[in-house]
Motif scaffolding. Structure first.
Motif, PDB file in Angstrom:
ATOM      1  N   TYR A  91      -1.226  -8.475  -7.089  1.00 11.69           N
ATOM      2  CA  TYR A  91      -1.712  -7.120  -6.870  1.00 11.69           C
ATOM      3  C   TYR A  91      -2.446  -6.490  -8.046  1.00 11.69           C
ATOM      4  O   TYR A  91      -2.919  -5.366  -7.947  1.00 11.69           O
ATOM      5  CB  TYR A  91      -0.539  -6.211  -6.485  1.00 11.69           C
ATOM      6  CG  TYR A  91       0.163  -6.652  -5.225  1.00 11.69           C
ATOM      7  CD1 TYR A  91      -0.513  -6.719  -4.009  1.00 11.69           C
ATOM      8  CD2 TYR A  91       1.498  -7.020  -5.257  1.00 11.69           C
ATOM      9  CE1 TYR A  91       0.136  -7.123  -2.854  1.00 11.69           C
ATOM     10  CE2 TYR A  91       2.155  -7.414  -4.108  1.00 11.69           C
ATOM     11  CZ  TYR A  91       1.465  -7.470  -2.907  1.00 11.69           C
ATOM     12  OH  TYR A  91       2.113  -7.865  -1.766  1.00 11.69           O
ATOM     13  N   SER A 142       4.202  -9.479  -9.077  1.00  9.91           N
ATOM     14  CA  SER A 142       3.796  -9.257  -7.685  1.00  9.91           C
ATOM     15  C   SER A 142       4.874  -9.750  -6.729  1.00  9.91           C
ATOM     16  O   SER A 142       5.148  -9.110  -5.708  1.00  9.91           O
ATOM     17  CB  SER A 142       2.467  -9.959  -7.394  1.00  9.91           C
ATOM     18  OG  SER A 142       1.413  -9.366  -8.126  1.00  9.91           O
ATOM     19  N   VAL A 189       7.543  -7.162  -6.765  1.00  4.57           N
ATOM     20  CA  VAL A 189       7.115  -6.017  -5.957  1.00  4.57           C
ATOM     21  C   VAL A 189       7.273  -6.347  -4.478  1.00  4.57           C
ATOM     22  O   VAL A 189       7.760  -5.518  -3.698  1.00  4.57           O
ATOM     23  CB  VAL A 189       5.669  -5.606  -6.303  1.00  4.57           C
ATOM     24  CG1 VAL A 189       5.096  -4.645  -5.265  1.00  4.57           C
ATOM     25  CG2 VAL A 189       5.624  -4.963  -7.691  1.00  4.57           C
ATOM     26  N   ASP A 190       6.907  -7.550  -4.081  1.00  2.00           N
ATOM     27  CA  ASP A 190       7.103  -7.946  -2.680  1.00  2.00           C
ATOM     28  C   ASP A 190       8.571  -7.841  -2.280  1.00  2.00           C
ATOM     29  O   ASP A 190       8.885  -7.425  -1.164  1.00  2.00           O
ATOM     30  CB  ASP A 190       6.594  -9.368  -2.439  1.00  2.00           C
ATOM     31  CG  ASP A 190       5.097  -9.431  -2.224  1.00  2.00           C
ATOM     32  OD1 ASP A 190       4.473  -8.383  -1.952  1.00  2.00           O
ATOM     33  OD2 ASP A 190       4.536 -10.544  -2.326  1.00  2.00           O
ATOM     34  N   LEU A 237       9.392  -4.392  -1.500  1.00  2.87           N
ATOM     35  CA  LEU A 237       8.692  -3.927  -0.303  1.00  2.87           C
ATOM     36  C   LEU A 237       9.293  -4.434   1.000  1.00  2.87           C
ATOM     37  O   LEU A 237       8.781  -4.113   2.074  1.00  2.87           O
ATOM     38  CB  LEU A 237       7.222  -4.377  -0.349  1.00  2.87           C
ATOM     39  CG  LEU A 237       6.341  -3.722  -1.392  1.00  2.87           C
ATOM     40  CD1 LEU A 237       4.980  -4.390  -1.413  1.00  2.87           C
ATOM     41  CD2 LEU A 237       6.212  -2.232  -1.134  1.00  2.87           C
ATOM     42  N   THR A 279      -2.681  -4.446   6.471  1.00  2.00           N
ATOM     43  CA  THR A 279      -3.123  -5.516   5.587  1.00  2.00           C
ATOM     44  C   THR A 279      -4.329  -6.237   6.179  1.00  2.00           C
ATOM     45  O   THR A 279      -4.602  -6.144   7.379  1.00  2.00           O
ATOM     46  CB  THR A 279      -2.011  -6.564   5.357  1.00  2.00           C
ATOM     47  OG1 THR A 279      -1.678  -7.168   6.604  1.00  2.00           O
ATOM     48  CG2 THR A 279      -0.779  -5.936   4.734  1.00  2.00           C
ATOM     49  N   LEU A 294       0.590  -0.500  -5.280  1.00  2.00           N
ATOM     50  CA  LEU A 294       1.022  -1.875  -5.527  1.00  2.00           C
ATOM     51  C   LEU A 294       0.495  -2.380  -6.869  1.00  2.00           C
ATOM     52  O   LEU A 294       1.209  -3.074  -7.603  1.00  2.00           O
ATOM     53  CB  LEU A 294       0.583  -2.802  -4.400  1.00  2.00           C
ATOM     54  CG  LEU A 294       1.166  -2.523  -3.019  1.00  2.00           C
ATOM     55  CD1 LEU A 294       0.779  -3.616  -2.042  1.00  2.00           C
ATOM     56  CD2 LEU A 294       2.666  -2.363  -3.053  1.00  2.00           C
ATOM     57  N   ARG A 295      -0.741  -2.012  -7.205  1.00  2.00           N
ATOM     58  CA  ARG A 295      -1.310  -2.415  -8.492  1.00  2.00           C
ATOM     59  C   ARG A 295      -0.498  -1.832  -9.645  1.00  2.00           C
ATOM     60  O   ARG A 295      -0.071  -2.549 -10.553  1.00  2.00           O
ATOM     61  CB  ARG A 295      -2.768  -1.964  -8.601  1.00  2.00           C
ATOM     62  CG  ARG A 295      -3.413  -2.344  -9.942  1.00  2.00           C
ATOM     63  CD  ARG A 295      -4.815  -1.793 -10.100  1.00  2.00           C
ATOM     64  NE  ARG A 295      -4.776  -0.339 -10.135  1.00  2.00           N
ATOM     65  CZ  ARG A 295      -5.429   0.459  -9.284  1.00  2.00           C
ATOM     66  NH1 ARG A 295      -6.184  -0.032  -8.322  1.00  2.00           N
ATOM     67  NH2 ARG A 295      -5.342   1.771  -9.404  1.00  2.00           N
ATOM     68  N   THR A 341       3.042  -3.240  -9.873  1.00  2.00           N
ATOM     69  CA  THR A 341       3.013  -4.605 -10.397  1.00  2.00           C
ATOM     70  C   THR A 341       2.867  -4.597 -11.914  1.00  2.00           C
ATOM     71  O   THR A 341       3.576  -5.322 -12.630  1.00  2.00           O
ATOM     72  CB  THR A 341       1.871  -5.407  -9.750  1.00  2.00           C
ATOM     73  OG1 THR A 341       2.114  -5.481  -8.336  1.00  2.00           O
ATOM     74  CG2 THR A 341       1.755  -6.800 -10.326  1.00  2.00           C
ATOM     75  N   LEU A 364       6.496   2.971  -5.887  1.00  2.00           N
ATOM     76  CA  LEU A 364       6.573   2.523  -4.495  1.00  2.00           C
ATOM     77  C   LEU A 364       7.249   3.565  -3.608  1.00  2.00           C
ATOM     78  O   LEU A 364       6.825   3.793  -2.471  1.00  2.00           O
ATOM     79  CB  LEU A 364       7.312   1.187  -4.412  1.00  2.00           C
ATOM     80  CG  LEU A 364       6.624   0.021  -5.121  1.00  2.00           C
ATOM     81  CD1 LEU A 364       7.510  -1.215  -5.086  1.00  2.00           C
ATOM     82  CD2 LEU A 364       5.255  -0.269  -4.525  1.00  2.00           C
TER      83      LEU A 364
END
Length: 131
Positions: A5, A33, A36-37, A40, A47, A62-63, A66, A119
């Motif tokens: 991300y 990343s 982060v997933d 999430l 998407t 997300l950026r 991350t 997030l």
């Protein structure tokens, strides 16, 4: 292939990156990343075919999450991280472990409080409790 991300240049430009990206930024961002997933899981957002978000606000969240996560892990490795021991909701509170000494709550906090907050504020994560 796993989604990533953020880029090394974005790390350098981000307030959550705490300075220039390290030489191993690409590997750190790939790992962050994945973290982060994990944060999430259960999140619903639009998407593209590659599984990357299409909404600009989600892309930004997300950026930055991350980058915050990658910087958090790097700080933990260097011993400069203030680990999170608890996160509340309602009246809203975040509790940091005093000095992050081994054996104390939050000393081994895997997830960045900043990443989690980014997030949550984007409506992507409702996780409450110790990260």
């Amino acid at each position: 292939m796993a989604r990533v991300y953020a880029t090394a240049q974005e790390w350098t430009d981000s307030p959550y990156g705490a300075g220039a990206a390290p030489d191993d930024a690409d590997a750190r961002l790939a790992r962050a990343s994945l973290d982060v997933d994990r944060m999430l899981i259960g999140a619903v957002y639009a998407t593209d075919a590659a599984g990357l978000p299409t909404d600009t606000a989600v892309v930004e969240a997300l950026r930055e999450a991350t980058i915050a996560q990658a910087a958090h892990v790097r700080a933990q490795e260097s011993g400069t991280s203030a680990a999170v021991s608890a996160i509340g909701f309602g009246s809203g509170s975040i509790t940091y472990a005093g000095d992050g000494a081994p054996g104390r709550p939050g000393a081994d906090a895997r997830y960045s409080a900043d990443a989690l907050a980014l997030l949550q504020l984007a409506g992507l994560c409702t996780w409450i409790g110790t990260p």
